[in-house]
Design a protein around this motif. Sequence first.
Motif, PDB file in Angstrom:
ATOM      1  N   LEU A 157       0.827  -1.205   0.000  1.00 20.30           N
ATOM      2  CA  LEU A 157       0.000   0.000   0.000  1.00 20.30           C
ATOM      3  C   LEU A 157       0.864   1.260   0.000  1.00 20.30           C
ATOM      4  O   LEU A 157       0.430   2.325   0.441  1.00 20.30           O
ATOM      5  N   ARG A 158       2.072   1.140  -0.529  1.00 19.89           N
ATOM      6  CA  ARG A 158       2.972   2.294  -0.538  1.00 19.89           C
ATOM      7  C   ARG A 158       2.470   3.421  -1.438  1.00 19.89           C
ATOM      8  O   ARG A 158       2.856   4.578  -1.255  1.00 19.89           O
ATOM      9  N   HIS A 159       1.599   3.102  -2.389  1.00 20.32           N
ATOM     10  CA  HIS A 159       1.061   4.130  -3.278  1.00 20.32           C
ATOM     11  C   HIS A 159       0.202   5.161  -2.539  1.00 20.32           C
ATOM     12  O   HIS A 159      -0.010   6.264  -3.031  1.00 20.32           O
ATOM     13  N   LEU A 160      -0.283   4.807  -1.355  1.00 17.60           N
ATOM     14  CA  LEU A 160      -1.163   5.725  -0.613  1.00 17.60           C
ATOM     15  C   LEU A 160      -0.439   6.996  -0.168  1.00 17.60           C
ATOM     16  O   LEU A 160      -1.093   7.988   0.177  1.00 17.60           O
ATOM     17  N   ILE A 161       0.885   6.979  -0.169  1.00 21.82           N
ATOM     18  CA  ILE A 161       1.643   8.149   0.299  1.00 21.82           C
ATOM     19  C   ILE A 161       1.583   9.305  -0.692  1.00 21.82           C
ATOM     20  O   ILE A 161       1.847  10.459  -0.342  1.00 21.82           O
ATOM     21  N   THR A 162       1.215   9.032  -1.936  1.00 17.91           N
ATOM     22  CA  THR A 162       1.164  10.068  -2.960  1.00 17.91           C
ATOM     23  C   THR A 162       0.004  11.012  -2.714  1.00 17.91           C
ATOM     24  O   THR A 162      -1.140  10.567  -2.554  1.00 17.91           O
ATOM     25  N   SER A 163       0.288  12.308  -2.701  1.00 15.04           N
ATOM     26  CA  SER A 163      -0.759  13.285  -2.412  1.00 15.04           C
ATOM     27  C   SER A 163      -1.269  13.992  -3.670  1.00 15.04           C
ATOM     28  O   SER A 163      -2.276  14.694  -3.612  1.00 15.04           O
ATOM     29  N   LYS A 164      -0.582  13.812  -4.792  1.00 13.60           N
ATOM     30  CA  LYS A 164      -1.007  14.458  -6.041  1.00 13.60           C
ATOM     31  C   LYS A 164      -1.947  13.535  -6.821  1.00 13.60           C
ATOM     32  O   LYS A 164      -1.704  12.332  -6.917  1.00 13.60           O
ATOM     33  N   LYS A 165      -3.011  14.113  -7.357  1.00 10.87           N
ATOM     34  CA  LYS A 165      -3.989  13.365  -8.155  1.00 10.87           C
ATOM     35  C   LYS A 165      -4.463  12.119  -7.405  1.00 10.87           C
ATOM     36  O   LYS A 165      -4.473  10.998  -7.943  1.00 10.87           O
ATOM     37  N   GLU A 166      -4.871  12.329  -6.183  1.00  8.13           N
ATOM     38  CA  GLU A 166      -5.294  11.217  -5.339  1.00  8.13           C
ATOM     39  C   GLU A 166      -6.634  10.662  -5.811  1.00  8.13           C
ATOM     40  O   GLU A 166      -7.567  11.428  -6.074  1.00  8.13           O
ATOM     41  N   PRO A 167      -6.759   9.350  -5.923  1.00  3.67           N
ATOM     42  CA  PRO A 167      -8.036   8.758  -6.333  1.00  3.67           C
ATOM     43  C   PRO A 167      -9.123   8.994  -5.284  1.00  3.67           C
ATOM     44  O   PRO A 167      -8.834   9.324  -4.134  1.00  3.67           O
ATOM     45  N   ASP A 168     -10.362   8.792  -5.683  1.00  2.00           N
ATOM     46  CA  ASP A 168     -11.479   8.835  -4.748  1.00  2.00           C
ATOM     47  C   ASP A 168     -11.577   7.466  -4.090  1.00  2.00           C
ATOM     48  O   ASP A 168     -11.919   6.476  -4.738  1.00  2.00           O
ATOM     49  N   TYR A 169     -11.279   7.415  -2.803  1.00  2.00           N
ATOM     50  CA  TYR A 169     -11.277   6.136  -2.098  1.00  2.00           C
ATOM     51  C   TYR A 169     -12.635   5.756  -1.537  1.00  2.00           C
ATOM     52  O   TYR A 169     -12.753   4.781  -0.782  1.00  2.00           O
ATOM     53  N   LYS A 170     -13.674   6.507  -1.874  1.00  2.00           N
ATOM     54  CA  LYS A 170     -15.052   6.167  -1.494  1.00  2.00           C
ATOM     55  C   LYS A 170     -15.216   6.050   0.017  1.00  2.00           C
ATOM     56  O   LYS A 170     -15.888   5.134   0.510  1.00  2.00           O
ATOM     57  N   LEU A 171     -14.606   6.957   0.738  1.00  2.00           N
ATOM     58  CA  LEU A 171     -14.727   6.926   2.193  1.00  2.00           C
ATOM     59  C   LEU A 171     -16.094   7.463   2.621  1.00  2.00           C
ATOM     60  O   LEU A 171     -16.572   8.453   2.065  1.00  2.00           O
ATOM     61  N   PRO A 172     -16.735   6.836   3.596  1.00  2.00           N
ATOM     62  CA  PRO A 172     -18.031   7.335   4.076  1.00  2.00           C
ATOM     63  C   PRO A 172     -17.888   8.737   4.677  1.00  2.00           C
ATOM     64  O   PRO A 172     -16.841   9.086   5.223  1.00  2.00           O
ATOM     65  N   GLU A 173     -18.924   9.516   4.573  1.00  2.00           N
ATOM     66  CA  GLU A 173     -18.906  10.850   5.166  1.00  2.00           C
ATOM     67  C   GLU A 173     -19.137  10.754   6.677  1.00  2.00           C
ATOM     68  O   GLU A 173     -19.770   9.821   7.167  1.00  2.00           O
ATOM     69  N   TYR A 174     -18.590  11.723   7.397  1.00  2.00           N
ATOM     70  CA  TYR A 174     -18.836  11.871   8.829  1.00  2.00           C
ATOM     71  C   TYR A 174     -19.030  13.364   9.092  1.00  2.00           C
ATOM     72  O   TYR A 174     -18.837  14.198   8.206  1.00  2.00           O
ATOM     73  N   HIS A 175     -19.412  13.722  10.290  1.00  2.00           N
ATOM     74  CA  HIS A 175     -19.658  15.129  10.607  1.00  2.00           C
ATOM     75  C   HIS A 175     -18.345  15.911  10.589  1.00  2.00           C
ATOM     76  O   HIS A 175     -17.395  15.560  11.282  1.00  2.00           O
ATOM     77  N   GLN A 176     -18.296  16.980   9.776  1.00  2.00           N
ATOM     78  CA  GLN A 176     -17.149  17.886   9.757  1.00  2.00           C
ATOM     79  C   GLN A 176     -17.596  19.278  10.187  1.00  2.00           C
ATOM     80  O   GLN A 176     -18.699  19.716   9.870  1.00  2.00           O
ATOM     81  N   LEU A 177     -16.710  19.955  10.882  1.00  2.00           N
ATOM     82  CA  LEU A 177     -17.042  21.219  11.526  1.00  2.00           C
ATOM     83  C   LEU A 177     -17.535  22.281  10.550  1.00  2.00           C
ATOM     84  O   LEU A 177     -18.469  23.012  10.831  1.00  2.00           O
ATOM     85  N   PHE A 178     -16.914  22.365   9.371  1.00  2.00           N
ATOM     86  CA  PHE A 178     -17.236  23.440   8.430  1.00  2.00           C
ATOM     87  C   PHE A 178     -17.979  22.928   7.182  1.00  2.00           C
ATOM     88  O   PHE A 178     -17.894  23.525   6.117  1.00  2.00           O
ATOM     89  N   HIS A 179     -18.690  21.832   7.357  1.00  2.00           N
ATOM     90  CA  HIS A 179     -19.425  21.228   6.246  1.00  2.00           C
ATOM     91  C   HIS A 179     -20.405  22.208   5.618  1.00  2.00           C
ATOM     92  O   HIS A 179     -20.576  22.249   4.394  1.00  2.00           O
ATOM     93  N   ASP A 180     -21.055  23.035   6.444  1.00  2.00           N
ATOM     94  CA  ASP A 180     -22.058  23.962   5.921  1.00  2.00           C
ATOM     95  C   ASP A 180     -21.435  25.052   5.047  1.00  2.00           C
ATOM     96  O   ASP A 180     -22.107  25.642   4.196  1.00  2.00           O
ATOM     97  N   LYS A 181     -20.143  25.324   5.229  1.00  2.00           N
ATOM     98  CA  LYS A 181     -19.453  26.361   4.444  1.00  2.00           C
ATOM     99  C   LYS A 181     -18.820  25.824   3.169  1.00  2.00           C
ATOM    100  O   LYS A 181     -18.843  26.480   2.122  1.00  2.00           O
ATOM    101  N   HIS A 182     -18.217  24.647   3.253  1.00  2.00           N
ATOM    102  CA  HIS A 182     -17.389  24.161   2.139  1.00  2.00           C
ATOM    103  C   HIS A 182     -17.800  22.794   1.608  1.00  2.00           C
ATOM    104  O   HIS A 182     -17.173  22.277   0.690  1.00  2.00           O
TER     105      HIS A 182
END
Length: 218
Positions: A157-182
């Motif tokens: 899983l060494r490819h996960l370290i790449t921060s450029k052009k990151e794929p959509d990993y389909k992570l479930p949403e959770y409550h984020q503090l500034f969700h209503d803004k952004h």
Amino acid sequence: MSIDTILIHPGYCMPISHYACMAQANTVIFEALDNYQKQSYRTRTKIATASGMLQLTIPIKHNRTSKKHQLTFEVQLENKFHWQRDHWRSLKVAYQTSPFFEYYEDSFEPLYTTVYDKLIDFNLACHETIMECLQLEKDSIYTEEYFRNPKPPMTNLRHLITSKKEPDYKLPEYHQLFHDKHGYLPNLSILDLLFNEGPNALSYLENVDLSTMIAQNH
């Protein structure tokens, strides 16, 4: 989903995708003998702020006298900049009103007041603090040789370290503090999940579908 052993790069307060993999693996092996690469999660982490996503980047000392690549475990921090102070201030401003920041604040503040010489030592200290806050116990070891083509039962899983052009990993949403803004900001630093979800963070990680992360290796 449970996987036996994962090979993964250590990074700076790594993204949620990394910790989802670690939460569901039996053993974690950190890559230490690779050539250091710029513009990756080795030296950067992403957080949510009132102004949107903010990237915090660790300055390092570049080896300008040698033509050889630096190995990950050799990389030194550039501490003439007050990056730890600045990062901690950014974290406090971003998360001081989140549900669980005060609960974990005393655990994380020492990371930003203790001087570290090497990047890998700072990243490991961050990782150990995060694992303690998650109450997640895993066998974690460092590579003693470089595996060009890792074989089962090791999952690369060494490819996960790449921060450029990151794929959509389909992570479930959770409550984020500034969700209503952004809107929802996916795969931020594990700190975002921890400060917003607290003790529920581990259950979240254990229930993430890892298939898209593992598929990127093929």
